[in-house]
Design a protein around this motif. Sequence first.
Motif, PDB file in Angstrom:
ATOM      1  N   LEU A  65      14.602 -13.568  33.479  1.00 17.56           N
ATOM      2  CA  LEU A  65      14.953 -14.967  33.734  1.00 17.56           C
ATOM      3  C   LEU A  65      16.427 -15.108  34.077  1.00 17.56           C
ATOM      4  O   LEU A  65      16.796 -15.874  34.974  1.00 17.56           O
ATOM      5  N   GLU A  66      17.277 -14.349  33.393  1.00 17.09           N
ATOM      6  CA  GLU A  66      18.703 -14.372  33.706  1.00 17.09           C
ATOM      7  C   GLU A  66      18.977 -13.838  35.108  1.00 17.09           C
ATOM      8  O   GLU A  66      19.798 -14.391  35.856  1.00 17.09           O
ATOM      9  N   ASP A  67      18.295 -12.756  35.472  1.00 16.29           N
ATOM     10  CA  ASP A  67      18.483 -12.160  36.807  1.00 16.29           C
ATOM     11  C   ASP A  67      18.067 -13.141  37.904  1.00 16.29           C
ATOM     12  O   ASP A  67      18.759 -13.289  38.921  1.00 16.29           O
ATOM     13  N   ILE A  68      16.921 -13.790  37.711  1.00 16.48           N
ATOM     14  CA  ILE A  68      16.434 -14.756  38.703  1.00 16.48           C
ATOM     15  C   ILE A  68      17.400 -15.927  38.811  1.00 16.48           C
ATOM     16  O   ILE A  68      17.748 -16.370  39.911  1.00 16.48           O
ATOM     17  N   GLY A  69      17.837 -16.433  37.674  1.00 19.05           N
ATOM     18  CA  GLY A  69      18.781 -17.546  37.684  1.00 19.05           C
ATOM     19  C   GLY A  69      20.088 -17.180  38.362  1.00 19.05           C
ATOM     20  O   GLY A  69      20.607 -17.942  39.196  1.00 19.05           O
ATOM     21  N   LYS A  70      20.615 -16.018  38.050  1.00 18.53           N
ATOM     22  CA  LYS A  70      21.887 -15.579  38.631  1.00 18.53           C
ATOM     23  C   LYS A  70      21.789 -15.441  40.140  1.00 18.53           C
ATOM     24  O   LYS A  70      22.693 -15.871  40.878  1.00 18.53           O
ATOM     25  N   ALA A  71      20.694 -14.856  40.636  1.00 19.31           N
ATOM     26  CA  ALA A  71      20.532 -14.666  42.081  1.00 19.31           C
ATOM     27  C   ALA A  71      20.574 -15.999  42.820  1.00 19.31           C
ATOM     28  O   ALA A  71      21.215 -16.124  43.877  1.00 19.31           O
ATOM     29  N   HIS A  72      19.925 -17.007  42.262  1.00 17.78           N
ATOM     30  CA  HIS A  72      19.882 -18.310  42.933  1.00 17.78           C
ATOM     31  C   HIS A  72      21.179 -19.096  42.740  1.00 17.78           C
ATOM     32  O   HIS A  72      21.639 -19.770  43.665  1.00 17.78           O
ATOM     33  N   ARG A  73      21.768 -18.992  41.576  1.00 15.48           N
ATOM     34  CA  ARG A  73      23.059 -19.667  41.368  1.00 15.48           C
ATOM     35  C   ARG A  73      24.129 -19.101  42.291  1.00 15.48           C
ATOM     36  O   ARG A  73      24.954 -19.838  42.835  1.00 15.48           O
ATOM     37  N   ASN A  74      24.133 -17.786  42.468  1.00  5.71           N
ATOM     38  CA  ASN A  74      25.115 -17.165  43.367  1.00  5.71           C
ATOM     39  C   ASN A  74      24.944 -17.662  44.796  1.00  5.71           C
ATOM     40  O   ASN A  74      25.916 -17.801  45.540  1.00  5.71           O
ATOM     41  N   THR A  75      23.701 -17.954  45.177  1.00  2.00           N
ATOM     42  CA  THR A  75      23.428 -18.345  46.557  1.00  2.00           C
ATOM     43  C   THR A  75      24.029 -19.708  46.887  1.00  2.00           C
ATOM     44  O   THR A  75      24.502 -19.921  48.011  1.00  2.00           O
ATOM     45  N   ILE A  76      24.032 -20.628  45.950  1.00  2.84           N
ATOM     46  CA  ILE A  76      24.539 -21.967  46.278  1.00  2.84           C
ATOM     47  C   ILE A  76      26.065 -22.032  46.275  1.00  2.84           C
ATOM     48  O   ILE A  76      26.634 -23.058  46.653  1.00  2.84           O
ATOM     49  N   THR A  77      26.733 -20.947  45.905  1.00  5.46           N
ATOM     50  CA  THR A  77      28.199 -20.950  45.957  1.00  5.46           C
ATOM     51  C   THR A  77      28.713 -21.048  47.386  1.00  5.46           C
ATOM     52  O   THR A  77      29.879 -21.387  47.607  1.00  5.46           O
ATOM     53  N   GLY A  78      27.858 -20.759  48.365  1.00  3.65           N
ATOM     54  CA  GLY A  78      28.282 -20.833  49.762  1.00  3.65           C
ATOM     55  C   GLY A  78      28.271 -22.236  50.337  1.00  3.65           C
ATOM     56  O   GLY A  78      28.690 -22.434  51.487  1.00  3.65           O
ATOM     57  N   LEU A  79      27.793 -23.216  49.577  1.00  8.04           N
ATOM     58  CA  LEU A  79      27.792 -24.594  50.067  1.00  8.04           C
ATOM     59  C   LEU A  79      29.222 -25.112  50.134  1.00  8.04           C
ATOM     60  O   LEU A  79      29.961 -25.059  49.144  1.00  8.04           O
ATOM     61  N   ALA A  80      29.604 -25.616  51.299  1.00 10.18           N
ATOM     62  CA  ALA A  80      31.007 -25.991  51.531  1.00 10.18           C
ATOM     63  C   ALA A  80      31.378 -27.330  50.908  1.00 10.18           C
ATOM     64  O   ALA A  80      32.461 -27.491  50.343  1.00 10.18           O
ATOM     65  N   ASP A  81      30.487 -28.312  51.009  1.00 12.19           N
ATOM     66  CA  ASP A  81      30.775 -29.656  50.528  1.00 12.19           C
ATOM     67  C   ASP A  81      30.600 -29.716  49.008  1.00 12.19           C
ATOM     68  O   ASP A  81      29.524 -29.391  48.489  1.00 12.19           O
ATOM     69  N   THR A  82      31.629 -30.135  48.301  1.00  9.97           N
ATOM     70  CA  THR A  82      31.594 -30.137  46.836  1.00  9.97           C
ATOM     71  C   THR A  82      30.480 -31.012  46.285  1.00  9.97           C
ATOM     72  O   THR A  82      29.761 -30.624  45.351  1.00  9.97           O
ATOM     73  N   SER A  83      30.309 -32.205  46.842  1.00  7.30           N
ATOM     74  CA  SER A  83      29.273 -33.116  46.334  1.00  7.30           C
ATOM     75  C   SER A  83      27.880 -32.542  46.577  1.00  7.30           C
ATOM     76  O   SER A  83      26.989 -32.662  45.722  1.00  7.30           O
TER      77      SER A  83
END
Length: 305
Positions: A65-83
């Motif tokens: 569960l931690e691995d799955i969560g980390k993979a997806h959380r890392n992916t949204i770091t590329g979103l440029a707009d803060t909001s």
Amino acid sequence: MNSRNYHVMKFGGSCLRSADDMSNASRIISRYRYPVVIASAMNGVTQKLIELSEAEDAKKHRQLLEDIGKAHRNTITGLADTSVRIEASDELEAMLQALERSHSEWISGHEPWEKAYLLSFGERLSAVILKWYLRDMGLKSSNINSDELLFAEDDNVLNATVDEEISQVEIRNRIAFHSDMNEIPVVTGFFCCSLSGRTALLGRNSSDYTASMVAYSLPTYELVFWKDVPGLMTGDPKLVKESHVLKLLTYEQAGNYIVNGAKILHPRVIDIARKRDTTIRIKPFREPEAEGTLITGAIPSVEIS
């Protein structure tokens, strides 16, 4: 039904590994008029969900569960707009909590439909993230879960077959609704709704099947499969040094390659495309300008071997 001709496109999991991949997919989608997008689970996630459903050790459960969560959380770091990034994070965290609840229900009940729902989370998570990347580009986008579009013939929740007649109506209505709102629909692959109203799986690698059903149900200009390969090839390039891309094939020729071991498309895709004479393209995700492979009902005018 409106007069739009849609570009239905499916992104394989090997094309959705990272924030950069999500950005690249969004740029590709933005080039098309009236795109309808089908998303696979991010690379390796379905396998982790299978392991999660089979593991008996609580420590292993937590790690997966931690691995799955980390993979997806890392992916949204590329979103440029803060909001946008904050909204995406909120929705992602809610879905990860739903995944944990689903896992707990599966552990407690061990009912087949509970496993099917658990395994569907790879596509649910991936589609949500891709939607937010499109919004980050200023494009309106919404998610549609495929168990709201595709309906099974029976209650075989771990290997369902779609009822084409019933599903077509819902696909047409829902896609037209989102198009009228100028929204790009991002649809989950891999699963549908069982006869009793539960999430049912269509089998491994069946997001292609989902995409072909969506294309079959709409006035479709083209059905595009974005893959991590140059196209349908004469042989496995890892094994056959002189293998090359097949640029133009009939349905029959493509079907023969698939029957004889080419795993680039789900076996049902060609038969469904043939019913409406849908043009299929297999395009290389990392070289979007490359020609790839074209599959049609017409007889090729080039040598294919």
